[in-house]
Scaffold this motif. Sequence first.
Motif, short mmCIF file in Angstrom:
data_model
loop_
_atom_site.label_atom_id
_atom_site.label_comp_id
_atom_site.label_asym_id
_atom_site.label_seq_id
_atom_site.Cartn_x
_atom_site.Cartn_y
_atom_site.Cartn_z
N GLY A 15 0.83 -1.19 0.00
CA GLY A 15 0.00 0.00 0.00
C GLY A 15 0.86 1.25 0.00
N GLY A 16 0.23 2.36 -0.26
CA GLY A 16 0.94 3.63 -0.27
C GLY A 16 -0.01 4.74 -0.70
N PRO A 17 0.07 5.87 -0.08
CA PRO A 17 -0.84 6.96 -0.46
C PRO A 17 -0.60 7.50 -1.86
CG PRO A 17 0.79 7.72 1.14
CD PRO A 17 0.95 6.23 1.05
N THR A 18 0.62 7.33 -2.38
CA THR A 18 0.93 7.83 -3.72
C THR A 18 1.80 6.82 -4.45
OG1 THR A 18 2.96 8.96 -3.04
CG2 THR A 18 0.90 10.22 -2.88
N ASP A 19 1.91 7.02 -5.77
CA ASP A 19 2.80 6.17 -6.57
C ASP A 19 4.24 6.28 -6.08
OD1 ASP A 19 0.50 5.76 -7.96
OD2 ASP A 19 1.18 6.69 -9.83
N ALA A 20 4.64 7.50 -5.74
CA ALA A 20 6.01 7.73 -5.29
C ALA A 20 6.32 6.95 -4.01
CB ALA A 20 6.26 9.22 -5.08
N ASP A 21 5.33 6.86 -3.12
CA ASP A 21 5.54 6.11 -1.88
C ASP A 21 5.71 4.63 -2.16
OD1 ASP A 21 5.38 8.28 -0.03
OD2 ASP A 21 3.23 8.33 -0.35
N ALA A 22 4.91 4.09 -3.08
CA ALA A 22 5.03 2.69 -3.43
C ALA A 22 6.40 2.40 -4.04
CB ALA A 22 3.92 2.29 -4.40
N MET A 23 6.85 3.29 -4.96
CA MET A 23 8.15 3.11 -5.56
C MET A 23 9.25 3.22 -4.52
SD MET A 23 10.07 2.49 -8.13
CE MET A 23 9.07 2.68 -9.62
N ALA A 24 9.11 4.16 -3.58
CA ALA A 24 10.12 4.33 -2.53
C ALA A 24 10.21 3.09 -1.65
CB ALA A 24 9.79 5.56 -1.69
N ALA A 25 9.06 2.46 -1.38
CA ALA A 25 9.06 1.25 -0.56
C ALA A 25 9.80 0.12 -1.27
CB ALA A 25 7.63 0.83 -0.24
N MET A 26 9.56 0.00 -2.57
CA MET A 26 10.25 -1.05 -3.32
C MET A 26 11.75 -0.76 -3.45
SD MET A 26 8.26 -3.50 -4.00
CE MET A 26 9.34 -4.33 -5.15
#
Length: 369
Positions: free
Chosen positions: A271-282
């Motif tokens: 999960g992630g509030p934004t696309d950037a957060d999802a990419m940052a997690a990966m």
Amino acid sequence: MPHYQYAKQEAEIRKRLHSQIVFGVGCAGLVISFLINPGFDVRPTMAFVPTAMLLCAVCVAIVWVTNFRALRALSMSYTALLSLGFRIQLDAMGELGPYWAAVVSVEIILGTALVFNSRAEYLISCLISVVTLFAGQPSSYFATVSAPLLSLSIVSSVLIGCLLNHAVMNCIREIYITKQKFKKLSSVDALTGLSNRRAFMEHFQSTLAEPKGPLRYFAMIDIDNFKGINDKYGHEMGDRVLVAFARQSTQMFSATEVGRLGGEEFGVLLGGPTDADAMAAMESFLAQVREDMSGAVPFTFSAGLLPIDFGDDATLVLRKADAALYLAKRLGKARIIWAEAEMQDGLIGSPHSASTLPRDRTFRSRPVL
């Protein structure tokens, strides 16, 4: 075993015992005896009707209730109401009534032996039945039937009931434990401890079927140069790499959100509030895996990442993620590629699709060792 797990297990076992047949026989026996009993001196008091109605209500509630404590209370209520209903009938039979008390009590004691999944509860139930049926009976009755013989018959029936209860409960618990083991084996990958493909896809499809929920993303991950690791270091080292990856993934994500899709390929729901957060997690996960030196050879992974939404087709999502993963491999591995719109049209691998990828949507690690 934690209390909540014990309660869940016992509730499920109790539900197996509480078949409609078991309780239906008790209700039917009470009503039929009321209708055909030729020994009534007078008709039973009006208290019989609400007692019978309450007994039927308890039987219906037992079928539907799943709470462990509620089931315990309802089981005790069943024995108490059944005994009370028969006691009302026996009192209406005049002098003949008390002599049927022993027969009825033995039937109830043996009939409820498989209702309780705890011997202590069963013994309490037996006590309730005996007290309800024999309390207040005239002393002449006990002298006539011989109190020692009456006590022996009651105690013997209780002991037989306890043995039946013990044997059946052990069998049911063994069945339950075996079922849980097979359930775990059918949903968990034996090597990594992650969800296997079937279990992960079930969870994945249920996520796609949720009409409301937080923004979710799916990443398909493939360990880089895995065949080379097996060829150079042996399959045992390859297994250690898979186990190390699984350990790192469960530290980064929830265990239910990661699954082994096959071989060195994994799926991740995040999960992630934004696309950037999802990419940052990966990206953070890739860096964490890169730095892991817990015993396996250094390794990295490539991944395809994309957002998922309610109603998406799971097969299509996997195809898009796989296309982005394929591009990540072609661009040098050890990176995460965002699945762009052009990937949905079968253009993966063309110079156009690679050149149009936004630079901030890709992540390149240091060169692979």
